[in-house]
Design a protein around this motif. Structure first.
Motif, PDB file in Angstrom:
ATOM      1  N   ALA A 173       0.837  -1.206   0.000  1.00  0.00           N
ATOM      2  CA  ALA A 173       0.000   0.000   0.000  1.00  0.00           C
ATOM      3  C   ALA A 173       0.870   1.254   0.000  1.00  0.00           C
ATOM      4  O   ALA A 173       0.354   2.366   0.071  1.00  0.00           O
ATOM      5  CB  ALA A 173      -0.881  -0.001   1.247  1.00  0.00           C
ATOM      6  N   THR A 174       2.184   1.066  -0.080  1.00  0.00           N
ATOM      7  CA  THR A 174       3.154   2.119   0.245  1.00  0.00           C
ATOM      8  C   THR A 174       4.017   2.514  -0.951  1.00  0.00           C
ATOM      9  O   THR A 174       4.236   1.723  -1.858  1.00  0.00           O
ATOM     10  CB  THR A 174       4.092   1.607   1.357  1.00  0.00           C
ATOM     11  OG1 THR A 174       4.692   0.378   0.896  1.00  0.00           O
ATOM     12  CG2 THR A 174       3.322   1.311   2.636  1.00  0.00           C
ATOM     13  N   THR A 175       4.539   3.754  -0.885  1.00  0.00           N
ATOM     14  CA  THR A 175       5.557   4.203  -1.852  1.00  0.00           C
ATOM     15  C   THR A 175       6.545   5.075  -1.081  1.00  0.00           C
ATOM     16  O   THR A 175       6.683   6.270  -1.334  1.00  0.00           O
ATOM     17  CB  THR A 175       4.912   5.001  -3.010  1.00  0.00           C
ATOM     18  OG1 THR A 175       3.796   4.257  -3.531  1.00  0.00           O
ATOM     19  CG2 THR A 175       5.899   5.215  -4.153  1.00  0.00           C
ATOM     20  N   ASP A 176       7.212   4.458  -0.089  1.00  0.00           N
ATOM     21  CA  ASP A 176       8.114   5.259   0.757  1.00  0.00           C
ATOM     22  C   ASP A 176       9.581   4.856   0.626  1.00  0.00           C
ATOM     23  O   ASP A 176      10.408   5.241   1.442  1.00  0.00           O
ATOM     24  CB  ASP A 176       7.661   5.203   2.228  1.00  0.00           C
ATOM     25  CG  ASP A 176       7.979   3.883   2.924  1.00  0.00           C
ATOM     26  OD1 ASP A 176       8.375   2.914   2.240  1.00  0.00           O
ATOM     27  OD2 ASP A 176       7.834   3.814   4.158  1.00  0.00           O
ATOM     28  N   GLY A 177       9.893   4.083  -0.435  1.00  0.00           N
ATOM     29  CA  GLY A 177      11.284   3.715  -0.659  1.00  0.00           C
ATOM     30  C   GLY A 177      11.882   2.865   0.450  1.00  0.00           C
ATOM     31  O   GLY A 177      13.106   2.729   0.536  1.00  0.00           O
ATOM     32  N   GLY A 178      11.020   2.298   1.300  1.00  0.00           N
ATOM     33  CA  GLY A 178      11.524   1.499   2.418  1.00  0.00           C
ATOM     34  C   GLY A 178      12.003   2.323   3.598  1.00  0.00           C
ATOM     35  O   GLY A 178      12.568   1.781   4.546  1.00  0.00           O
ATOM     36  N   ALA A 179      11.772   3.644   3.573  1.00  0.00           N
ATOM     37  CA  ALA A 179      12.252   4.496   4.668  1.00  0.00           C
ATOM     38  C   ALA A 179      11.603   4.105   5.998  1.00  0.00           C
ATOM     39  O   ALA A 179      12.269   4.061   7.039  1.00  0.00           O
ATOM     40  CB  ALA A 179      11.969   5.969   4.354  1.00  0.00           C
ATOM     41  N   GLY A 180      10.311   3.796   5.965  1.00  0.00           N
ATOM     42  CA  GLY A 180       9.636   3.375   7.188  1.00  0.00           C
ATOM     43  C   GLY A 180      10.241   2.094   7.739  1.00  0.00           C
ATOM     44  O   GLY A 180      10.503   1.975   8.948  1.00  0.00           O
ATOM     45  N   MET A 181      10.473   1.125   6.861  1.00  0.00           N
ATOM     46  CA  MET A 181      11.113  -0.134   7.258  1.00  0.00           C
ATOM     47  C   MET A 181      12.461   0.127   7.928  1.00  0.00           C
ATOM     48  O   MET A 181      12.771  -0.432   8.991  1.00  0.00           O
ATOM     49  CB  MET A 181      11.311  -1.008   6.015  1.00  0.00           C
ATOM     50  CG  MET A 181      12.213  -2.212   6.224  1.00  0.00           C
ATOM     51  SD  MET A 181      12.608  -3.053   4.664  1.00  0.00           S
ATOM     52  CE  MET A 181      13.737  -1.878   3.878  1.00  0.00           C
ATOM     53  N   LEU A 182      13.273   0.977   7.306  1.00  0.00           N
ATOM     54  CA  LEU A 182      14.605   1.261   7.850  1.00  0.00           C
ATOM     55  C   LEU A 182      14.507   1.985   9.188  1.00  0.00           C
ATOM     56  O   LEU A 182      15.292   1.720  10.107  1.00  0.00           O
ATOM     57  CB  LEU A 182      15.424   2.080   6.849  1.00  0.00           C
ATOM     58  CG  LEU A 182      15.725   1.383   5.508  1.00  0.00           C
ATOM     59  CD1 LEU A 182      16.503   2.309   4.590  1.00  0.00           C
ATOM     60  CD2 LEU A 182      16.494   0.085   5.727  1.00  0.00           C
ATOM     61  N   ALA A 183      13.504   2.875   9.330  1.00  0.00           N
ATOM     62  CA  ALA A 183      13.320   3.582  10.604  1.00  0.00           C
ATOM     63  C   ALA A 183      12.991   2.591  11.723  1.00  0.00           C
ATOM     64  O   ALA A 183      13.489   2.707  12.849  1.00  0.00           O
ATOM     65  CB  ALA A 183      12.219   4.629  10.474  1.00  0.00           C
ATOM     66  N   GLY A 220      15.293   0.359  -0.382  1.00  0.00           N
ATOM     67  CA  GLY A 220      15.735   0.445   1.010  1.00  0.00           C
ATOM     68  C   GLY A 220      16.497  -0.790   1.442  1.00  0.00           C
ATOM     69  O   GLY A 220      17.528  -0.703   2.117  1.00  0.00           O
ATOM     70  N   ALA A 221      16.004  -1.977   1.033  1.00  0.00           N
ATOM     71  CA  ALA A 221      16.661  -3.231   1.411  1.00  0.00           C
ATOM     72  C   ALA A 221      18.022  -3.367   0.727  1.00  0.00           C
ATOM     73  O   ALA A 221      18.996  -3.825   1.330  1.00  0.00           O
ATOM     74  CB  ALA A 221      15.761  -4.410   1.058  1.00  0.00           C
ATOM     75  N   LEU A 222      18.097  -2.948  -0.538  1.00  0.00           N
ATOM     76  CA  LEU A 222      19.352  -3.065  -1.288  1.00  0.00           C
ATOM     77  C   LEU A 222      20.403  -2.064  -0.805  1.00  0.00           C
ATOM     78  O   LEU A 222      21.572  -2.396  -0.626  1.00  0.00           O
ATOM     79  CB  LEU A 222      19.091  -2.847  -2.784  1.00  0.00           C
ATOM     80  CG  LEU A 222      18.301  -3.944  -3.508  1.00  0.00           C
ATOM     81  CD1 LEU A 222      17.815  -3.441  -4.859  1.00  0.00           C
ATOM     82  CD2 LEU A 222      19.138  -5.205  -3.675  1.00  0.00           C
TER      83      LEU A 222
END
Length: 371
Positions: free
Chosen positions: A137-147, A252-254
Motif C-alpha cells: 500500500a506504500t511508496t516510501d522507498g523502504g524508509a519506514g522499514m529502515l526507521a 531500502g533493502a538493497l
C-alpha cells in the motif's frame, strides 16, 4: 505402464482460492477420474501475497507479530520460520489488504511495520531471511522499514521527516548508524517478481502508484521525493533491478540492508523444496488466477514450467482466465492450459464457483493426460 505421479505446484487464484485450496481441488478432480493416482502438492508463490502461506504449507512454522500497519494502526502480521530461515512477506505488514475499502494514503502510507516484522524474524533467530515484496500500500522507498530497524531520517531542523514517500521531500540527513547490528550477519534475499528501478518512467510511483490511489500530481510528488531520497542514500542503487519493488522497499533493502535481489519464484522454489518434489513427478500441474502476459515475466507458473521443462517433465496449467495464445504457452513450457472461463463464461459466477469448476478442469486433465 509406469504409475503417474503428479506434482501440483500452483499459485493462488486471487480473490477465489488460496494456493492450498487450488491444490486440494485439483487433487480431488484428478482422483475422481483416476482414483489411485499419486499426487504431491506444493503450493507456490512468487514473493507477493500468499508467500508466507506457501511456506507454512511446505512445513514452516507460522509465527505472528503485532506491527504498525500502512496507515499507522496496529495490525497482526504473520511470517514463517523453519530452523534459522524465515520467510517474511511485506504485504502482511504493509499491504493493500490493510487499507479499508476505498481508503488510500499514497503520500503517507508507511513500511514501518515491515521493518518491525523483519525485527521479529531476527529476534526469532533467523540468519537467512527471504523477504517477499509485493502487494504494498506504500511508496516510501523502504524508509519506514529502515526507521523501524534503527535508521533516522531527519529534516533541516534535525526532526524526523513525516511518514510515507511524501515526507521524504524534506529529507536533509539519513543516519544509518543505529541500524540493528544483527542485520550484518543475515543473508537477506529480496524476492520479487518486479525488476523496476526506483524512479523514472518505469519507476515505482509511475508504474504502481495509481493502484495505491495516487493521482497524477501525487505521482510527480512521489517520484521527486524518492529521487531526492536516493540522492541522499545512494543514487546508483536506485537504478538496480528490484529497487522499485513494492513502492521502493526494494531500494531500502538493497541500499541499506545489504540485500541481494533474486526473482521471487526462483527463491521460493528453492525454499519450498521444489527440486526434490519435481524429481518424483511425471506430470506437473501449475497455474494462477489469470494466465496472461504478466505470467511470462517472473510469475509463479512461468518459474515452475521453466524448471520442469529443464527436467524434461510435462507441464499443464489451470487458471481462471486465459489470455495467452497456445504459442505463448508452449514457449513458456506449458503443454496446455485449462481455464475455468471455458466452463463458466460469467466472471462473477466463475470466481464464486471456482472450487467446483477447478475440480471439473482437473477431471479433464486426468482424462487427457493420465487415462
Amino acid at each position: 505402464m509406469e504409475t503417474a505421479r503428479v506434482l501440483v505446484a500452483a499459485d493462488k487464484f486471487k480473490g477465489s482460492l488460496t494456493a492450498v485450496q487450488v491444490a486440494e481441488r485439483v487433487t480431488a478432480g484428478l482422483r475422481r477420474v483416476v482414483p489411485g493416482v499419486r499426487v504431491e502438492t506444493l503450493p507456490v508463490a512468487d514473493g507477493g501475497d500468499g508467500t508466507v502461506a506457501a511456506a507454512v504449507a511446505a512445513g514452516f512454522e507460522r509465527r505472528e507479530a503485532r506491527v504498525t500497519g500502512p496507515l499507522g494502526d496496529p495490525v497482526t502480521a504473520a511470517y514463517a520460520l523453519r530452523g534459522s530461515t524465515a520467510v517474511v512477506e511485506m504485504a502482511e505488514a504493509s499491504g493493500l489488504q490493510h487499507l479499508p475499502d476505498g481508503v488510500f494514503a499514497p503520500l503517507t502510507a508507511t513500511t514501518y511495520g515491515s521493518g518491525e516484522l523483519l525485527r521479529a524474524a531476527l529476534e526469532a533467530g533467523a540468519t537467512t531471511i527471504v523477504f517477499g515484496v509485493g502487494g504494498s500500500a506504500t511508496t516510501d522507498g523502504g524508509a519506514g522499514m529502515l526507521a523501524a530497524l534503527g535508521a533516522r531520517f531527519l529534516d533541516a531542523d534535525g526532526k524526523p521527516v513525516g511518514p510515507g514517500g511524501g515526507g521524504l521531500a524534506e529529507l536533509a540527513e539519513a543516519d544509518l548508524s543505529g541500524l540493528d547490528p544483527r542485520l550484518k550477519d543475515v543473508d537477506l534475499v529480496l524476492a520479487s517478481d518486479v525488476d523496476n528501478p526506483l524512479t523514472g518512467p518505469k519507476g515505482a510511483p509511475e508504474v504502481y502508484g495509481r493502484q495505491k490511489g495516487a493521482s497524477e500530481e501525487d505521482i510527480a510528488v512521489l517520484d521527486a521525493a524518492l529521487s531526492h531520497y536516493a540522492s541522499v542514500l545512494g543514487p546508483e542503487t536506485a537504478a538496480l533491478p528490484g529497487a522499485g519493488a513494492a513502492g521502493g522497499i526494494g531500494y531500502g533493502a538493497l541500499v541499506a540492508l545489504g540485500a541481494r535481489f533474486r526473482p521471487g519464484i526462483e527463491v521460493m522454489l528453492d525454499v519450498l523444496g521444489f527440486a526434490p518434489a519435481l524429481a518424483r513427478a511425471t506430470l506437473v500441474i501449475t497455474g494462477e488466477g489469470s494466465l496472461d502476459e504478466q505470467t511470462l515475466h517472473g510469475k509463479a507458473p512461468a518459474g515452475v514450467a521453466a524448471a520442469a521443462r529443464e527436467a524434461g517433465i510435462e507441464v499443464v496449467a489451470v487458471c481462471g482466465r486465459l489470455a495467452l495464445s497456445q504459442e505463448a504457452l508452449s514457449g513458456a513450457g506449458i503443454a496446455r492450459a485449462y481455464a475455468l472461463a471455458e466452463l463458466e463464461p460469467d466472471p462473477a459466477v466463475s470466481m464464486a464457483q471456482a472450487g467446483p469448476l477447478l475440480e471439473r478442469a482437473a477431471e479433464s486433465i486426468a482424462r487427457d493426460f493420465l487415462s
